[in-house]
Design an enzyme around this catalytic site. Structure first.
Site, short mmCIF file in Angstrom:
data_model
loop_
_atom_site.label_atom_id
_atom_site.label_comp_id
_atom_site.label_asym_id
_atom_site.label_seq_id
_atom_site.Cartn_x
_atom_site.Cartn_y
_atom_site.Cartn_z
N SER A 29 8.94 51.70 22.48
CA SER A 29 10.03 51.66 23.46
C SER A 29 11.32 52.38 23.07
O SER A 29 12.20 52.53 23.91
CB SER A 29 10.37 50.22 23.82
OG SER A 29 9.42 49.76 24.74
N SER A 43 10.55 50.95 27.05
CA SER A 43 11.44 50.07 27.79
C SER A 43 12.93 50.33 27.53
O SER A 43 13.76 49.84 28.28
CB SER A 43 11.11 48.62 27.45
OG SER A 43 11.36 48.35 26.08
N LYS A 57 21.04 48.12 23.91
CA LYS A 57 20.00 47.66 24.85
C LYS A 57 20.25 46.19 25.20
O LYS A 57 20.67 45.40 24.32
CB LYS A 57 18.63 47.83 24.20
CG LYS A 57 17.45 47.54 25.11
CD LYS A 57 16.13 47.81 24.40
CE LYS A 57 14.93 47.57 25.27
NZ LYS A 57 13.65 47.84 24.58
N1 GLN Z 1 4.98 50.28 26.49
C1 GLN Z 1 4.85 49.23 25.53
C2 GLN Z 1 4.63 47.93 26.23
O1 GLN Z 1 4.78 47.88 27.43
C3 GLN Z 1 6.00 49.22 24.59
C4 GLN Z 1 7.01 48.17 24.77
C5 GLN Z 1 8.05 48.12 23.71
O2 GLN Z 1 8.00 48.84 22.71
N2 GLN Z 1 8.99 47.19 23.86
O3 GLN Z 1 4.30 46.95 25.63
#
Ligand code: GLN
Length: 477
Positions: free
Chosen positions: A176, A152, A77
């Site tokens: 994410s 994400s 990532k």
């Molecule tokens: N959907 C969550 C957020 O927008 C998770 C983000 C993540 O785990 N980096 O904060």
């Protein structure tokens, strides 16, 4: 079956039997990357990938003992640094930033012989659930490109699903790794907090975030997890004596006690997801697991607590991007405050700014007590309540996301998006391990995931239970 479509464990044995070379594997994955450019999975490709593969082939030719992931293409990532490669975090702010050092996770992967194939697309600084806040555009779902790949870590999950990587690293602050895995039909694992070093991870909310693993089955995901976890003196929160034991392949569902919190099975969960998860619950029950519905009322506060804590930490973590030390710098500024203001205004996207504002607000004098402190208390309560449940149950089972993958460009308000994180954020607030794996399909033939959450440091056991379910359910959806 093409090499790129094979699982890590198959490729590992093929390499050792000299049935293929590391170069052939990497070449095939690079070809697949080229063919799937429409998915917008990668931000950059490692130009040295073939060279790295050749050095593994040289080891094989010399008859050396191979490290565990020798020759396996792994995607990373784009918020995890790999020396000499760009690390953009999906943001204009870091669009041209080249990482000067390896993250601990990348370092461990290199030592394990993995070929780091490229950096994957993601929501800007990890903020989002659709990988659509990236400055490079949205990631598309490999099963149907009109739909979101989740976020994400959408690029990582999409890469694994589309076979443009064999394994991938993601990061999980509030779901994410798990949510894009649910959307793409991969196995995504968020480890116990403190088992994987965050050194070299551009954290969005350091107290919640862990690097996690994505694979096409539980065994592959466990393999990657085994390589990246362990104590690191460069990250003070890593546990000293943790190691990831190999999966227990004899583990059966028989005798496993599963708790299903009613709060994560509410009217907000779509019928399609409910049906898929209920069918999975019946399957594990039929195979000897005890499935019981439980109440954990504090979970109703999980999303609120998560967004207050994560935004507060984001506002502080992202303050370093000021246009002076590194990152985007606005041109023709006449004063220092104009430089700060314009660099941050122009460099960050809308969602990141929203969170920085929210986070700064909850930390201001007066609001700190009313919001931040109470959110921390709520997180403590949630942690205690979940731990109580896990005294009597082996796993907590729930959906991963309230809906199947949604169409890209769907008009969903930020608050609706936040609310939809209900099933995943508690594992981060409590630091517990959780895995998302395929359990069914939507009417549109898109994957639906199920989540198992386990006891602290019982990461390998949790993945062993997930593997037992995978055997029953038949794997990839
Ligand atoms: N959907 C969550 C957020 O927008 C998770 C983000 C993540 O785990 N980096 O904060």
């Amino acid at each position: 079956m093409r090499l790129c479509e094979k699982n890590a464990s198959e490729l590992i044995s093929m390499l050792r039997k000299k049935e293929c070379s590391a170069r052939e594997i990497t070449e095939d994955v690079l070809k697949r990357i080229d063919k799937t450019r429409n998915l917008n999975t990668y931000i950059s490709i490692n130009e040295n990938a073939l060279k790295n593969a050749d050095s593994i082939d040289a080891l094989i030719a010399e008859g050396c003992e191979l490290p565990i992931l020798a020759g396996i293409p792994v995607a990373v990532k784009d918020n995890i640094s790999v020396k000499g490669m760009k690390m953009t975090c999906g943001s204009k702010m870091l669009q041209n930033y080249v990482a000067p050092y390896d993250s601990e996770a990348a370092d461990r992967l290199k030592k394990a012989g993995a070929v780091l194939i490229g950096k994957t697309n993601m929501d800007e600084f990890g903020m989002g659930s659709a990988s659509d806040t990236s400055v490079f555009g949205a990631v598309r779902n490999p099963v149907n490109a009109d739909f979101s790949a989740g976020g994400s870590s959408g690029g990582s999950a999409a890469a694994v699903r589309s076979c443009s990587a064999v394994l991938a690293l993601g990061s999980d602050t509030g779901g994410s790794v798990r949510q894009p895995s649910a959307f793409c039909g991969t196995v995504g694992f968020k480890p116990t907090y403190g088992t994987v070093s965050r050194y070299g991870l551009t954290a969005f909310a350091s107290s919640l975030e862990q690097i996690g693993s994505i694979g096409r089955n539980c065994a592959d995901t466990a393999l990657l997890q085994r390589v990246i976890c362990g104590y690191d003196s460069k990250d003070a929160v890593t546990a000293k004596y943790f190691s990831f034991s190999p999966l227990d392949e004899n583990l059966k569902m028989n005798g496993i006690r599963a708790a299903v919190p009613r709060e994560l099975f509410s009217e907000n969960i779509s019928d399609e997801v409910k049906t898929a998860v209920e069918t999975a619950l019946k399957l594990i029950e039929k195979n000897g697991a005890a499935v019981e519905f439980v109440d954990i009322p504090s979970l109703d506060y999980a999303v609120n607590a998560y967004y207050i804590i994560s935004s507060a930490e984001a506002s502080s973590n992202l303050s370093r991007f000021d246009g002076v030390r590194f990152g985007y710098r606005a041109e023709n500024c006449t004063t220092l405050s104009e430089l700060y203001e314009r660099s941050r205004s122009e460099g960050f996207g809308k969602e990141v700014k929203r969170r920085i504002m929210l986070g700064t607000f909850v930390l201001t004098d007066g609001c700190f007590e009313a919001y931040y402190k109470r959110a921390v208390l709520a997180a403590k309560r949630i942690t205690a309540d979940i731990s109580d449940i896990l005294e009597n149950y082996d796993i907590i089972v729930s959906p991963v996301y309230p809906t199947p993958p949604f169409l890209l460009g769907d008009k969903i308000s930020p608050l609706q998006r936040y609310a939809a994180d209900i099933c995943t954020v508690s594992a981060n607030l409590s630091g517990l391990p959780a895995v998302s794996l395929p359990c069914g399909k939507s009417r549109n033939e898109l994957p639906i995931g199920i989540q198992f959450m386990g006891r602290r440091f019982a990461d390998s056991r949790l993945l062993s239970i997930a593997a037992a379910f995978e055997k029953l359910n038949g794997g990839l959806c």
